[in-house]
Design a protein around this motif. Structure first.
Motif, short mmCIF file in Angstrom:
data_model
loop_
_atom_site.label_atom_id
_atom_site.label_comp_id
_atom_site.label_asym_id
_atom_site.label_seq_id
_atom_site.Cartn_x
_atom_site.Cartn_y
_atom_site.Cartn_z
N GLY A 193 0.80 -1.22 0.00
CA GLY A 193 0.00 0.00 0.00
C GLY A 193 0.83 1.26 0.00
N GLY A 194 2.14 1.16 -0.17
CA GLY A 194 3.00 2.33 -0.25
C GLY A 194 3.43 2.89 1.09
N ILE A 195 3.23 2.16 2.16
CA ILE A 195 3.60 2.62 3.51
C ILE A 195 4.88 1.90 3.93
N PRO A 196 5.98 2.58 4.15
CA PRO A 196 7.21 1.93 4.62
C PRO A 196 6.94 1.22 5.95
N ALA A 197 7.34 -0.02 6.03
CA ALA A 197 7.09 -0.81 7.24
C ALA A 197 8.26 -1.75 7.46
N ARG A 198 8.42 -2.14 8.70
CA ARG A 198 9.47 -3.09 9.10
C ARG A 198 8.95 -3.91 10.28
N ILE A 199 9.69 -4.96 10.62
CA ILE A 199 9.32 -5.84 11.73
C ILE A 199 10.31 -5.63 12.87
N VAL A 200 9.80 -5.63 14.08
CA VAL A 200 10.63 -5.54 15.28
C VAL A 200 10.39 -6.80 16.11
N THR A 201 11.46 -7.43 16.54
CA THR A 201 11.35 -8.60 17.41
C THR A 201 11.88 -8.27 18.79
N GLY A 202 11.35 -8.93 19.79
CA GLY A 202 11.77 -8.70 21.17
C GLY A 202 10.84 -9.42 22.11
N TYR A 203 10.30 -8.71 23.09
CA TYR A 203 9.41 -9.30 24.09
C TYR A 203 8.21 -8.39 24.30
N ARG A 204 7.13 -9.00 24.77
CA ARG A 204 5.90 -8.27 25.08
C ARG A 204 5.45 -8.66 26.47
N GLY A 205 5.32 -7.66 27.36
CA GLY A 205 4.79 -7.92 28.69
C GLY A 205 5.86 -8.22 29.71
N GLY A 206 5.49 -9.04 30.69
CA GLY A 206 6.36 -9.38 31.81
C GLY A 206 5.54 -9.56 33.07
N THR A 207 6.03 -10.36 34.00
CA THR A 207 5.35 -10.62 35.27
C THR A 207 5.82 -9.61 36.30
N TRP A 208 4.90 -8.88 36.89
CA TRP A 208 5.22 -7.79 37.79
C TRP A 208 5.25 -8.26 39.24
N ASN A 209 6.27 -7.84 39.98
CA ASN A 209 6.33 -8.07 41.42
C ASN A 209 6.33 -6.70 42.09
N PRO A 210 5.20 -6.29 42.67
CA PRO A 210 5.12 -4.93 43.22
C PRO A 210 6.00 -4.71 44.43
N TRP A 211 6.37 -5.78 45.14
CA TRP A 211 7.19 -5.61 46.33
C TRP A 211 8.67 -5.47 45.97
N LEU A 212 9.09 -6.08 44.87
CA LEU A 212 10.47 -5.93 44.41
C LEU A 212 10.59 -4.89 43.31
N ARG A 213 9.46 -4.47 42.77
CA ARG A 213 9.43 -3.54 41.62
C ARG A 213 10.25 -4.12 40.47
N THR A 214 9.95 -5.38 40.16
CA THR A 214 10.64 -6.07 39.07
C THR A 214 9.64 -6.57 38.05
N LEU A 215 10.09 -6.62 36.81
CA LEU A 215 9.35 -7.24 35.72
C LEU A 215 10.17 -8.42 35.22
N THR A 216 9.64 -9.62 35.38
CA THR A 216 10.32 -10.83 34.94
C THR A 216 9.85 -11.18 33.54
N VAL A 217 10.75 -11.14 32.58
CA VAL A 217 10.43 -11.42 31.19
C VAL A 217 11.00 -12.79 30.83
#
Length: 639
Positions: free
Chosen positions: A421-445
């Motif tokens: 459709g004429g729109i420049p596009a690309r793909i990005v790989t990585g991670y989505r989300g994570g498990t949150w620990n509010p007492w440690l303030r950590t995100l486990t991916v």
């Protein structure tokens, strides 16, 4: 239990505890449960030095708690299996050993080894498996050997080798054969290793693994990203082959002539990456500082605001990110949109008519992305981890006939539609989300959080815009990931388990902090003093005991050595009568002299009315050592 039996039991406990600790430390999972197992093994080995054994009820309580651990600990089943095996062995080591309990502890060590082989990506050295079989056979040989053969260790090892060598051949052959067989399957494991390739069409099935990729820790002074912000960008892919995308080397050298001033960071967080992990950061990294073994590590910008750390080994990262979309420039092959599409895909009539139907002339990029999202949501597409194998050029077949796949398929298809459709596009790989620990303030991916999405170029705003096609195909996945981020929606037991994990983690961090301060001279001196005091206490406990126990120990050592020289004690023969008979066999040489001394010392310690002195016990020990030394020396044939 006699003194010699206590010594053998204590030595066996140390050997088996060290063997289990070696398995758990080198092969066990690096999670919370494994740390508890290691601490419990060390505690049991220390208590064994002083002959202290907790009540059996404590072990049952620990095992009962271990049964419910897999419910609360989000670890792979195989990893929990190994940790529970190690925990069972640690609990068994808290009690006095018996032959059967010793074999159970060895089997627990084997379960730790088996858990690694069952985990995806786990590699086990064949030497470990062969050593396990060797130790298992040797202990079984010793347990079932008759009493008179107890000292023949060399013969026991040789007999065990008859079974160990065939096992070694079979295990080595299996390690050669099974990887070759598994490599012919089309099963892929979902993870992000920083690869410059995305090939969803080559996998007929994917499997989610729960291995931890990294843990991001947010200090109190930093804001915490919302669920919609949790896109960890790791790699930019712009070379298009349909369902196969790759990184373009030209991206690394495409620095903008004048980049706008970087915004103030909103999120500050730290990561620790393993040697086989690639850096993935939130949105637009403003600064990335890396250190390895206390020294600064080099961070290389790989283009598209993605980074890599040079060198090998674990690395600690301090990252600051801003919720700003990247504005790195277009590559020539992408700038004109449709030029970045393979000819066989661009010429497909179904795709050529789809793009104009979705993207009305003159509409903005957000409106076009919204139209594409509605098409995916209403097109009968489904998310599956068993999509079947496809050729890279099967984009049209995937979109109009197959209609099922995972994030890589939908990202590749959406990027192709945008480019057509004429729109420049690309793909990005990585991670989505994570498990949150509010007492440690950590995100486990974790590896199971690996993800792929699309970035489209907004010509008016002059920056890239994120578009996640999977969120339109399977919105329920986003809902589940959002629950991971929101503790208010957790059940009570999940909150309790997370809080317990925070307490244990903080305790472990305190231990690590204390360990890191061991280089101070005064700390070393204090530890040496404590070790010396523990050694003195152990030695005094070892030497303490009634004189009759000392006499029994010396007599048993003497009988064991005498059996090897055909001087065994006869059934029903008293110790003094046995010693007198041996003395008549050699009345004049040093052997007879030492036998007489031993007999007199033994009689004074065991049968004397007055309380024996420490000198008598010392004399008995000296005579025992002298006799054993004499019997070990080469002797002429008996008369």
């Amino acid at each position: 239990m006699t003194i010699p039996e206590q010594q053998r039991e204590r030595t066996a406990g140390w050997v088996l505890g060290g063997w289990l600790l070696l398995h758990q430390f080198l092969l066990g999972d690096s999670g919370m449960l494994s740390a508890v197992v290691i601490l419990l093994i060390c505690a049991g080995m220390m208590l064994r030095i002083f002959g202290i054994f907790p009540p059996s009820a404590a072990g049952w309580i620990l095992l009962a708690a271990a049964v419910v651990v897999p419910v609360f600990v989000p670890e792979p089943t195989a990893a929990v299996f190994g940790s529970l095996g190690g925990l069972l062995g640690a609990v068994l080591l808290l009690r006095p050993l018996s032959p059967r309990r010793g074999l159970w502890i060895l089997l627990c060590a084997v379960s730790v080894l088996a858990s690694i082989s069952l985990q995806e990506g786990g590699t086990v050295n064949t030497v470990f498996m062969i050593m396990d079989v060797a130790v298992l056979m040797f202990v079984a040989e010793q347990i079932h050997a008759p009493a008179e053969a107890e000292a023949a260790v060399r013969a026991s090892v040789l007999r065990s080798l008859r079974l160990i060598l065939p096992v070694a051949v079979i295990v080595t052959a299996a390690f050669w054969l099974f990887p070759a067989i598994s490599s012919r399957t089309n099963v892929a494991f979902v993870r992000f290793w920083g690869s410059d390739l995305l090939t969803p069409g080559e996998a007929s099935e994917v499997r989610l693994t729960r291995r931890i990729a990294f843990v991001a820790t947010f200090p109190e002074s930093s804001a915490v990203p919302s669920f919609s912000d949790l896109y960890w960008r790791g790699q930019v892919l712009e070379k298009n082959e349909g369902l196969r995308w790759a990184a373009d080397p030209a991206r690394i050298n495409s620095r903008p002539a004048s980049r706008r001033a970087l915004p103030d960071p909103k999120w500050r967080y730290s990561q620790i990456l393993g040697p086989d992990r690639a850096l993935a950061a939130l949105d637009l990294p403003v600064s990335v500082l890396a250190a390895r073994e206390g020294k600064k590590a080099t961070v290389l910008e790989t283009g598209g605001f993605t980074y890599a750390v040079l060198g090998a080994g674990d690395v600690g990262l301090e990252i600051s990110s801003a919720p700003t979309l990247p504005d790195d420039p277009l590559l020539p092959a992408v700038a004109s949109g449709s030029l970045g599409v393979p000819e066989n895909i661009r010429s497909d009539p179904r795709l050529r008519t789809l793009a104009p139907r979705l993207f009305a002339s003159g509409t903005s990029l957000p409106a076009r992305l919204e139209s594409l999202g509605h098409f995916l949501a209403a097109g009968g597409y489904s998310y599956t981890l068993r999509p079947g194998k496809m050729n890279p050029g099967d984009v049209a077949w995937f979109l109009f006939q197959h209609r099922k796949g995972f994030c890589g398929h939908y990202a590749a298809a959406a990027a192709n539609i945008l480019r057509i459709g004429g729109i420049p596009a690309r793909i990005v790989t990585g991670y989505r989300g994570g498990t949150w620990n509010p007492w440690l303030r950590t995100l486990t991916v974790r590896d199971s959080d690996a993800h792929a999405w699309v970035e489209a170029w907004d010509e008016n705003a002059r920056h890239w815009t994120r578009f996640d096609p999977t969120s339109f195909v399977a919105p329920e996945l986003a809902a589940l990931m959002e629950v991971e981020r929101n503790p208010d929606r957790w059940p009570w037991f999940r909150c309790a388990a997370t809080y317990a994990a925070a307490v244990i983690t903080r305790a472990g961090a305190g231990l690590n902090s204390a360990r890191s301060s061991l280089h101070a001279p005064w700390t070393v001196a204090a530890l040496l003093a404590l070790a010396g005091a523990a050694g003195v206490l152990w030695w005094r406990r070892r030497c303490r005991g009634s004189t009759s126990e000392i006499a029994a120990l010396c007599l048993e050592n003497l009988e064991r050595q005498a059996a090897l020289k055909n001087r065994s004690r006869r059934p029903g023969e008293t110790p003094l009568a046995w010693l007198a008979r041996l003395e008549t066999m050699s009345p004049t040489d040093p052997e007879g002299f030492e036998l007489k001394n031993f007999s007199e010392s033994y009689g004074r310690l065991v049968y004397a009315d007055s309380r024996p002195s420490a000198e008598n016990a010392g004399a008995l020990k000296h005579s025992s050592r002298r006799l054993i030394r004499i019997w070990k020396e080469p002797r002429p044939a008996s008369r």
